[in-house]
Motif scaffolding. Sequence first.
Motif, PDB file in Angstrom:
ATOM      1  N   ALA A 147      19.313  -1.840 -40.499  1.00 58.99           N
ATOM      2  CA  ALA A 147      17.956  -1.988 -39.953  1.00 58.99           C
ATOM      3  C   ALA A 147      18.044  -2.278 -38.459  1.00 58.99           C
ATOM      4  CB  ALA A 147      17.235  -3.129 -40.656  1.00 58.99           C
ATOM      5  N   GLU A 148      17.011  -1.863 -37.737  1.00 54.73           N
ATOM      6  CA  GLU A 148      16.980  -2.118 -36.291  1.00 54.73           C
ATOM      7  C   GLU A 148      16.988  -3.617 -36.013  1.00 54.73           C
ATOM      8  OE1 GLU A 148      17.370  -0.184 -33.750  1.00 54.73           O
ATOM      9  OE2 GLU A 148      17.472   1.655 -34.924  1.00 54.73           O
ATOM     10  N   SER A 149      16.371  -4.409 -36.909  1.00 59.71           N
ATOM     11  CA  SER A 149      16.315  -5.857 -36.678  1.00 59.71           C
ATOM     12  C   SER A 149      17.718  -6.463 -36.609  1.00 59.71           C
ATOM     13  CB  SER A 149      15.501  -6.536 -37.787  1.00 59.71           C
ATOM     14  OG  SER A 149      16.080  -6.257 -39.051  1.00 59.71           O
ATOM     15  N   LEU A 150      18.679  -5.854 -37.299  1.00 58.37           N
ATOM     16  CA  LEU A 150      20.047  -6.392 -37.282  1.00 58.37           C
ATOM     17  C   LEU A 150      20.726  -6.191 -35.925  1.00 58.37           C
ATOM     18  CD1 LEU A 150      21.325  -5.280 -40.800  1.00 58.37           C
ATOM     19  CD2 LEU A 150      20.748  -7.592 -40.070  1.00 58.37           C
ATOM     20  N   ARG A 151      20.223  -5.244 -35.131  1.00 59.49           N
ATOM     21  CA  ARG A 151      20.839  -5.018 -33.814  1.00 59.49           C
ATOM     22  C   ARG A 151      20.691  -6.256 -32.923  1.00 59.49           C
ATOM     23  NH1 ARG A 151      23.238  -0.442 -33.995  1.00 59.49           N
ATOM     24  NH2 ARG A 151      22.276   1.450 -34.844  1.00 59.49           N
TER      25      ARG A 151
END
Lengths: 226, 138
Positions: A147-151
């Motif tokens: 997920a982008e949030s993990l970036r």
Amino acid sequence: MSLHLAARLTQVLLALALIQQSLEHLSVSPRNRPLFALRIALCAAVAAGVFAPWPLVGLALLSLVLLTRFQGPYNGGSDRMGLLALWCLTLSALVPSPRLKELFFGYLGLQLMLSYVVSGWVKIVNPDWRKGVALAQVFRFSAYPVAESLRGWAARPRLLLAMSWAVMAFELAFPLTLLWRPALIAGLVVAASFHLANACLFGLNRFFWTWLVAYPAILWLQARLV
Amino acid sequence: MLRSLKLLLPALIPSWNFFDVIAPSPRIEYAVLAAPDADPDWREFRPRPDHVSIPAMLGRLAWNPRWNESLFLVSCAERLVDEPTAHSEDEIFARIAADFPEAAWLRFRLVFLSQESGALVSEVLFVSAPRRREDVAR
């Protein structure tokens, strides 16, 4: 744990892991359906323990067809561990000599141990891993975070430095767990948790199942050697 | 047969050098075209979601076919740049065609992301020729 019991347990775990992968293939890859339907049938025979060792031989031959079909393993390292387990089990089942049976099955346990210690070594000799930078790069731009949030984790250097050293220390210390059975069992629980975290954060679910497949081999090897 | 055994060998004698270096990472961008000479409007193929819940992550332990297919396409993209083959290009086209059944023509390009002096940089390393969707083998 006897060789027969450990090999049988590994066969059943491998059959279940390959069935799970094959069902995934059936859902996304129409032109490969006959190959994966055949693989499911062979895995069911392996799990049931019927016509041994021929379903394993069939799976080994089918693995060559699939390697050609995808020009290599479909999912890199996880498929390589599955192939290694399959060929070790097949060769161990085919050879008549008890010594060779032990050798082929023990090789799987040895490679499981090496999979941790070599991974730890190639990381610790890299300054980027020692500084936590490499793991930050994994989160920042690699294809793996689900997920982008993990970036956003890339901006947490202290956490990533601690995670990097925890992974490297565990991987490099893993061979020591072979000295004492309870330590090995604890080590395998930690390793499974590591694969679970990779499955959740990076979507590497195949790693989780295929590394579990090889656990009976290292448990047997440790009992055989120590 | 010899080719298959050559592909099998790295599995039987593995190197286990996972993540030894963090290499530039490919992204596949596709364009749906009305005609082969139309200007492409590049879009990321299968962009990841903003957020995945913990129950969804755990559920993917048992069922994760689309993601595993995307990881296979990452391998194809890396191969296409390192050792170009029609196979890798065909595999990527097949997945794009499956996701866009109404498209007339398709193209894709490979954008590699890396980090230089702390900054994220991207570089286009491959651009496919247009391909008629009905000519893509599924």
